[in-house]
Motif scaffolding. Structure first.
Motif, PDB file in Angstrom:
ATOM      1  N   THR A   1       0.864  -1.169   0.000  1.00 17.59           N
ATOM      2  CA  THR A   1       0.000   0.000   0.000  1.00 17.59           C
ATOM      3  C   THR A   1       0.907   1.227   0.000  1.00 17.59           C
ATOM      4  OG1 THR A   1      -1.809  -1.112   1.125  1.00 17.59           O
ATOM      5  CG2 THR A   1      -1.746   1.275   1.270  1.00 17.59           C
ATOM      6  N   HIS A   2       0.732   2.077  -0.989  1.00 19.49           N
ATOM      7  CA  HIS A   2       1.695   3.148  -1.262  1.00 19.49           C
ATOM      8  C   HIS A   2       0.988   4.496  -1.278  1.00 19.49           C
ATOM      9  CE1 HIS A   2       5.629   4.462  -2.775  1.00 19.49           C
ATOM     10  NE2 HIS A   2       4.976   5.293  -3.568  1.00 19.49           N
ATOM     11  N   LEU A   3       1.656   5.503  -0.748  1.00 20.94           N
ATOM     12  CA  LEU A   3       1.176   6.883  -0.835  1.00 20.94           C
ATOM     13  C   LEU A   3       2.025   7.597  -1.869  1.00 20.94           C
ATOM     14  CD1 LEU A   3      -0.677   9.126   0.217  1.00 20.94           C
ATOM     15  CD2 LEU A   3       1.054   9.640   1.953  1.00 20.94           C
ATOM     16  N   PHE A   4       1.417   7.919  -2.997  1.00 21.54           N
ATOM     17  CA  PHE A   4       2.153   8.578  -4.077  1.00 21.54           C
ATOM     18  C   PHE A   4       2.249  10.077  -3.780  1.00 21.54           C
ATOM     19  CE2 PHE A   4       0.586   4.692  -5.938  1.00 21.54           C
ATOM     20  CZ  PHE A   4       1.653   4.258  -6.709  1.00 21.54           C
ATOM     21  N   LYS A   5       2.967  10.395  -2.713  1.00 22.50           N
ATOM     22  CA  LYS A   5       3.025  11.786  -2.271  1.00 22.50           C
ATOM     23  C   LYS A   5       3.932  12.609  -3.175  1.00 22.50           C
ATOM     24  CE  LYS A   5       6.553  10.704   1.215  1.00 22.50           C
ATOM     25  NZ  LYS A   5       6.855  10.706   2.661  1.00 22.50           N
ATOM     26  N   PHE A   6       3.640  13.889  -3.213  1.00 20.01           N
ATOM     27  CA  PHE A   6       4.370  14.814  -4.067  1.00 20.01           C
ATOM     28  C   PHE A   6       5.486  15.485  -3.286  1.00 20.01           C
ATOM     29  CE2 PHE A   6       4.933  19.008  -6.089  1.00 20.01           C
ATOM     30  CZ  PHE A   6       5.221  18.605  -7.385  1.00 20.01           C
ATOM     31  N   ARG A   7       6.688  15.387  -3.793  1.00 20.22           N
ATOM     32  CA  ARG A   7       7.813  16.109  -3.209  1.00 20.22           C
ATOM     33  C   ARG A   7       7.862  17.494  -3.833  1.00 20.22           C
ATOM     34  NH1 ARG A   7      12.857  11.798  -3.093  1.00 20.22           N
ATOM     35  NH2 ARG A   7      12.002  10.395  -1.504  1.00 20.22           N
ATOM     36  N   LYS A   8       7.669  18.498  -3.020  1.00 20.82           N
ATOM     37  CA  LYS A   8       7.552  19.859  -3.532  1.00 20.82           C
ATOM     38  C   LYS A   8       8.849  20.331  -4.168  1.00 20.82           C
ATOM     39  CE  LYS A   8       3.961  21.315  -0.305  1.00 20.82           C
ATOM     40  NZ  LYS A   8       3.575  22.291   0.741  1.00 20.82           N
TER      41      LYS A   8
ATOM     42  N   CYS B   1      -7.102  -6.635   4.559  1.00 24.18           N
ATOM     43  CA  CYS B   1      -6.237  -5.857   5.457  1.00 24.18           C
ATOM     44  C   CYS B   1      -4.885  -6.523   5.688  1.00 24.18           C
ATOM     45  CB  CYS B   1      -6.934  -5.627   6.798  1.00 24.18           C
ATOM     46  SG  CYS B   1      -8.287  -4.434   6.740  1.00 24.18           S
ATOM     47  N   TRP B   2      -4.825  -7.850   5.631  1.00 24.86           N
ATOM     48  CA  TRP B   2      -3.615  -8.588   5.976  1.00 24.86           C
ATOM     49  C   TRP B   2      -3.311  -9.654   4.926  1.00 24.86           C
ATOM     50  CZ3 TRP B   2      -1.133  -7.176  10.545  1.00 24.86           C
ATOM     51  CH2 TRP B   2      -1.890  -6.479  11.485  1.00 24.86           C
ATOM     52  N   CYS B   3      -2.060 -10.091   4.914  1.00 21.89           N
ATOM     53  CA  CYS B   3      -1.675 -11.307   4.189  1.00 21.89           C
ATOM     54  C   CYS B   3      -0.446 -11.901   4.877  1.00 21.89           C
ATOM     55  CB  CYS B   3      -1.389 -11.035   2.711  1.00 21.89           C
ATOM     56  SG  CYS B   3       0.158 -10.152   2.397  1.00 21.89           S
ATOM     57  N   LEU B   4      -0.230 -13.180   4.662  1.00 26.79           N
ATOM     58  CA  LEU B   4       0.994 -13.851   5.078  1.00 26.79           C
ATOM     59  C   LEU B   4       1.915 -13.991   3.873  1.00 26.79           C
ATOM     60  CD1 LEU B   4      -0.602 -16.671   7.277  1.00 26.79           C
ATOM     61  CD2 LEU B   4       0.880 -14.841   8.142  1.00 26.79           C
ATOM     62  N   TRP B   5       3.188 -14.248   4.105  1.00 26.17           N
ATOM     63  CA  TRP B   5       4.128 -14.491   3.011  1.00 26.17           C
ATOM     64  C   TRP B   5       5.264 -15.390   3.503  1.00 26.17           C
ATOM     65  CZ3 TRP B   5       8.960 -13.008   4.432  1.00 26.17           C
ATOM     66  CH2 TRP B   5       9.086 -11.956   5.347  1.00 26.17           C
ATOM     67  N   PHE B   6       5.935 -16.010   2.549  1.00 25.94           N
ATOM     68  CA  PHE B   6       7.162 -16.733   2.881  1.00 25.94           C
ATOM     69  C   PHE B   6       8.129 -16.634   1.720  1.00 25.94           C
ATOM     70  CE2 PHE B   6       4.806 -20.076   0.722  1.00 25.94           C
ATOM     71  CZ  PHE B   6       5.770 -20.823   0.063  1.00 25.94           C
ATOM     72  N   GLN B   7       9.412 -16.790   2.025  1.00 25.18           N
ATOM     73  CA  GLN B   7      10.468 -16.732   1.020  1.00 25.18           C
ATOM     74  C   GLN B   7      11.641 -17.569   1.502  1.00 25.18           C
ATOM     75  OE1 GLN B   7      12.105 -12.448   2.688  1.00 25.18           O
ATOM     76  NE2 GLN B   7      12.203 -12.801   0.518  1.00 25.18           N
ATOM     77  N   LYS B   8      12.568 -17.857   0.606  1.00 30.97           N
ATOM     78  CA  LYS B   8      13.775 -18.576   0.987  1.00 30.97           C
ATOM     79  C   LYS B   8      14.516 -17.805   2.072  1.00 30.97           C
ATOM     80  CE  LYS B   8      14.690 -22.353  -1.567  1.00 30.97           C
ATOM     81  NZ  LYS B   8      15.113 -23.651  -1.008  1.00 30.97           N
ATOM     82  N   SER B   9      14.889 -18.490   3.134  1.00 36.47           N
ATOM     83  CA  SER B   9      15.594 -17.826   4.215  1.00 36.47           C
ATOM     84  C   SER B   9      17.013 -17.458   3.789  1.00 36.47           C
ATOM     85  CB  SER B   9      15.644 -18.737   5.444  1.00 36.47           C
ATOM     86  OG  SER B   9      16.494 -18.195   6.429  1.00 36.47           O
TER      87      SER B   9
ATOM     88  N   LEU C   1       0.787  -6.015   6.846  1.00 35.68           N
ATOM     89  CA  LEU C   1      -0.394  -5.147   6.863  1.00 35.68           C
ATOM     90  C   LEU C   1      -0.566  -4.523   5.483  1.00 35.68           C
ATOM     91  CD1 LEU C   1      -2.592  -3.531   8.558  1.00 35.68           C
ATOM     92  CD2 LEU C   1      -0.828  -1.756   8.739  1.00 35.68           C
ATOM     93  N   LEU C   2      -1.773  -4.606   4.923  1.00 37.86           N
ATOM     94  CA  LEU C   2      -2.045  -4.039   3.614  1.00 37.86           C
ATOM     95  C   LEU C   2      -2.887  -2.764   3.688  1.00 37.86           C
ATOM     96  CD1 LEU C   2      -2.797  -7.356   1.713  1.00 37.86           C
ATOM     97  CD2 LEU C   2      -0.661  -6.067   1.752  1.00 37.86           C
ATOM     98  N   LYS C   3      -3.810  -2.711   4.633  1.00 36.68           N
ATOM     99  CA  LYS C   3      -4.542  -1.469   4.874  1.00 36.68           C
ATOM    100  C   LYS C   3      -5.052  -1.466   6.311  1.00 36.68           C
ATOM    101  CE  LYS C   3      -9.141  -2.904   3.215  1.00 36.68           C
ATOM    102  NZ  LYS C   3     -10.224  -2.636   2.268  1.00 36.68           N
TER     103      LYS C   3
END
Length: 323
Positions: free
Chosen positions: A120-127, A233-241, A258-260
């Motif tokens: 979840t991303h906030l595409f905020k503007f850098r002034k 709102c949530w998810c689980l994940w796994f990857q190679k350690s 956390l997604l939202k």
């Protein structure tokens, strides 16, 4: 979840089966038609092949840009870039003052390599900023234009070696604007008697290990995500350690993301977690160890929790308790 290769394919097969069956009756059920339209509207697909694919895989700093697209108040383009023999997939907002100001849930996915990314991303503007530089003959002013922050998957996620001998690459994006209505649409808030809110989710892993085994060893950041739960709102994940070795090839890092933020938790969530896991033993009985308990705070800036390195498991279960 858009980018889950197993569940997505099951849904597509179901839709196609209904459509084939209904075609003989010259009627497609309205619910199936709506479902098909939903997939069409939510999925942005971008196929790279021929000369574009050859250049993307062979020329460093080569960049491709998709045409500008618009979803509600969000205007953006997709881009692919070869950076040091890695392919970077990103969402880039259009540089206009009226751009969407809400947080945006993004999923990026490559079909052929099964590379996935959620955020979840906030595409905020850098002034725009001004810098004064003093020189012997006077002071000069340098003006730098403002820009929006793009959302891109990790640089090491997709290595060029994973794309060799591919006739095409299909990149997909799913974007959902989390405006005030969507953020607050789920009835999750502390109750009047101050009882904690509890959720639980179990993830069957038996079909996912083949996917991870097929991924190139160079792609250390590759994650396999669970379907989203609790209203996405949530998810689980796994990857190679990062501690995996020849003796521990099946060692995986598991985490929670956390997604939202749900209702009444707009600043962040302090929660208690209870993580259990196990494997199928003799006669298909579940064999498991004592659960792991932890307390953690998550928000949009720090959405991930790394829980534990585990091997030889066929299911995991997470229990989240929010006060």
């Amino acid at each position: 979840m858009f980018s889950d290769p197993i569940n997505t394919q099951q849904r597509i097969d179901l839709i196609e089966g209904f459509c084939r069956d209904s075609k003989t009756k010259h009627l497609i059920p309205e619910c199936i038609n709506d479902l098909c339209l939903g997939y069409k509207s939510k999925a942005i697909e971008w196929i790279i092949k021929n000369e574009d694919l050859d250049s993307l895989l062979s020329v460093n700093n080569f960049k491709l840009c998709h045409k500008y697209l618009e979803i509600e108040s969000f205007m953006f383009s997709l881009s692919l870039e070869n950076k040091n023999n890695h392919i970077i997939f990103s969402i880039n907002p259009l540089k206009i003052e009226s751009q969407c100001s809400y947080r945006v849930y993004c999923e990026l996915y490559c079909v052929e390599t099964q590379s996935q990314f959620k955020r979840t991303h906030l595409f905020k503007f850098r002034k725009r900023i001004s810098i004064l530089k003093h020189q012997s003959n006077g002071t000069i002013q340098i003006r730098k234009a403002g820009k929006f922050e793009s959302c891109a998957w990790p640089e090491s996620l997709l290595n060029i070696s994973q794309c060799e001998n591919k006739r095409k690459l299909t990149f997909s994006a799913h974007i959902n604007i989390l405006d005030k209505t969507q953020r607050n649409s789920i009835p999750i808030s502390p109750s009047n008697n101050n009882k904690p809110f509890r959720i639980e989710y179990k993830w069957d892993l038996t079909r996912y290990y083949n996917i991870l085994h097929d991924i190139s060893p160079q792609a250390r950041d590759t994650k396999i995500y669970s379907p989203n739960f609790m209203d996405d709102c949530w998810c689980l994940w796994f990857q190679k350690s990062d501690k995996s070795s020849d003796r521990n090839q099946d060692l995986y890092t598991f985490g929670l993301q956390l997604l939202k933020l749900p209702r009444n938790y707009q600043q962040g969530i302090l929660f208690k977690g209870r993580f259990s896991f196990g494997a199928k033993g003799g006669d298909n009985e579940d064999q498991h160890v004592d659960p792991i308990e932890f307390t953690y705070y998550v928000d949009y800036r720090h959405p991930e929790v790394k829980i534990k390195n585990i091997k030889n498991v066929s299911w995991v279960n997470i229990e989240i308790i929010m006060q």
